[in-house]
Design an enzyme around this catalytic site. Structure first.
Site, short mmCIF file in Angstrom:
data_model
loop_
_atom_site.label_atom_id
_atom_site.label_comp_id
_atom_site.label_asym_id
_atom_site.label_seq_id
_atom_site.Cartn_x
_atom_site.Cartn_y
_atom_site.Cartn_z
N THR A 1 4.10 0.26 13.69
CA THR A 1 2.66 0.05 13.84
C THR A 1 2.14 0.37 15.23
O THR A 1 2.89 0.27 16.22
CB THR A 1 2.33 -1.42 13.50
OG1 THR A 1 0.95 -1.68 13.77
CG2 THR A 1 3.15 -2.37 14.35
N THR B 1 2.63 -8.25 7.19
CA THR B 1 1.50 -7.55 7.81
C THR B 1 0.26 -8.43 8.02
O THR B 1 -0.76 -7.93 8.50
CB THR B 1 1.09 -6.33 6.97
OG1 THR B 1 0.77 -6.77 5.65
CG2 THR B 1 2.22 -5.31 6.90
N TYR C 1 2.75 -10.51 15.40
CA TYR C 1 3.04 -9.41 14.49
C TYR C 1 3.57 -8.20 15.27
O TYR C 1 4.62 -7.63 14.92
CB TYR C 1 1.77 -9.04 13.72
CG TYR C 1 1.84 -7.70 13.03
CD1 TYR C 1 2.63 -7.53 11.90
CD2 TYR C 1 1.10 -6.61 13.50
CE1 TYR C 1 2.70 -6.29 11.26
CE2 TYR C 1 1.16 -5.38 12.86
CZ TYR C 1 1.96 -5.22 11.75
OH TYR C 1 2.03 -4.00 11.12
N GLN D 1 0.82 -1.22 0.00
CA GLN D 1 0.00 0.00 0.00
C GLN D 1 0.85 1.26 0.00
O GLN D 1 0.69 2.14 -0.85
CB GLN D 1 -0.88 0.03 1.25
CG GLN D 1 -1.92 -1.06 1.36
CD GLN D 1 -2.72 -0.85 2.63
OE1 GLN D 1 -3.51 0.08 2.73
NE2 GLN D 1 -2.52 -1.71 3.62
N LEU D 2 1.74 1.37 0.98
CA LEU D 2 2.52 2.60 1.13
C LEU D 2 3.52 2.75 0.00
O LEU D 2 3.68 3.85 -0.55
CB LEU D 2 3.23 2.59 2.49
CG LEU D 2 4.00 3.86 2.85
CD1 LEU D 2 3.10 5.09 2.79
CD2 LEU D 2 4.62 3.72 4.24
N ILE E 1 15.48 -8.49 1.31
CA ILE E 1 15.94 -7.74 2.48
C ILE E 1 16.27 -8.65 3.67
O ILE E 1 16.76 -8.17 4.69
CB ILE E 1 14.92 -6.66 2.91
CG1 ILE E 1 13.59 -7.28 3.32
CG2 ILE E 1 14.77 -5.60 1.84
CD1 ILE E 1 12.65 -6.29 3.99
N LYS F 1 7.37 -6.46 15.08
CA LYS F 1 7.55 -5.06 14.73
C LYS F 1 8.25 -4.30 15.86
O LYS F 1 9.07 -3.41 15.60
CB LYS F 1 6.21 -4.41 14.40
CG LYS F 1 5.55 -4.91 13.13
CD LYS F 1 6.34 -4.57 11.88
CE LYS F 1 6.26 -3.10 11.53
NZ LYS F 1 6.96 -2.79 10.25
N ALA G 1 7.08 -5.25 5.07
CA ALA G 1 6.65 -5.82 6.35
C ALA G 1 5.82 -7.06 6.11
O ALA G 1 5.16 -7.19 5.07
CB ALA G 1 5.85 -4.81 7.17
#
Length: 292
Positions: free
Chosen positions: A108, A69, A132, A13-14, A44, A136, A67
């Site tokens: 997040t 997610t 999750y 999305q981002l 990565i 993070k 990420a």
């Protein structure tokens, strides 16, 4: 020094919104060169691959949008979530520190347990309640421990976009298929349009020239708060979809991962230090759906 910006997680999305803005809003992206990488072009989870990629492309900044997610899937795929959300951040930070690369790392609201009824400040102690959130949180901690200069962490919440899979796109699909949906009404947060966050990031990049003594944390979300039930109703109203929404408690919709009941973020710090605009969530939703 040229500004060559590596965007990881380019297909999400981002990353997709950053690509859109870089191609369509020259006032924000002028003078910036973007390299968009997804998992097919950059692994990565390999430090050697990151170092090689950054060297070949003379990377000066990294926006880490990559990420794992899938919150519920992370409960059964903890190693994969940890590899992407924690260990990959470690490798990115190590390469960044070695080569003086600035990092903007996206985190997040799920690093918090939701027990507070006040908006969470950047200084509040994380206490994630699912795999999750824990992965993070570890990513944040390792970035701060390695401490590459000119780097920051941005926590965001309830991210949505017309790109990718998220609550908005799910509701738009289900709203067309069903006459009624049951949606949880006792989890409260701030829906955040990914394009607004992307725009804020582009405004922040030129301001990362000053060195930080440590990696500071900022909160960014759209303004106001609502439940998932409220959000679903607003989506259908804005998209002119005729689908009834019934509020239900979380106990009626059990999921593998526990979610915070209240994860609203306090956002004054990022507004004051970087001068970014903070838009009301309902206004941003209408802006997003105007393109639908």
């Amino acid at each position: 020094m040229s500004t060559n910006i590596l965007v990881t997680g380019a297909g999400g999305q981002l990353g997709s919104e950053l690509r859109y803005l870089s191609e369509n809003e020259l006032s924000l992206s002028e003078g910036l060169a973007f390299i968009f990488a997804d998992k097919s072009s950059l692994d990565i989870t390999s430090k050697a691959a990151i170092e090689r990629f950054c060297s070949i492309n003379s990377v000066s900044h990294i926006i880490n949008c990559a990420a794992f997610t899938a919150v519920d899937k992370a409960e059964s795929e903890a190693d994969k979530a940890n590899a992407i959300n924690h260990l990959a951040v470690k490798y990115l930070a190590e390469v960044a520190k070695k080569h003086d690369i600035a990092v903007i790392h996206i985190s997040t609201d799920y690093v918090f347990d939701g027990s507070s009824k006040q908006a969470y400040q950047e200084t509040d102690t994380p206490n994630p309640k699912n795999v999750y959130g824990k992965s993070k949180c570890l990513g944040e901690q390792v970035l701060q421990d390695i401490n590459p200069a000119r780097s920051i962490i941005i926590r965001t919440s309830w991210l949505y976009s017309l790109f990718g899979s998220n609550f908005l796109t799910t509701m738009l699909r289900l709203g067309q298929e069903r006459e009624q949906l049951n949606v949880v009404s006792d989890q409260i947060g701030s829906p955040t349009y990914a394009r607004d966050l992307a725009r804020a990031i582009l405004q922040i990049i030129p301001q990362l020239s000053r060195a930080n003594e440590n990696v500071p944390i900022y909160h960014y979300s759209n303004q106001g708060q609502c439940s998932w039930y409220d959000f679903a109703k607003a989506i259908f109203a804005a998209a002119d979809i005729d689908c009834r929404v019934k509020p239900i408690p979380s106990s009626d919709y059990p999921t593998p991962a526990k979610r915070p009941s209240h994860s609203v973020l306090a956002t004054a710090k990022i507004e004051q230090e970087f001068g970014v605009d903070l838009v009301q969530w309902s206004q941003s939703l209408r802006s997003c759906l105007a393109r639908y």
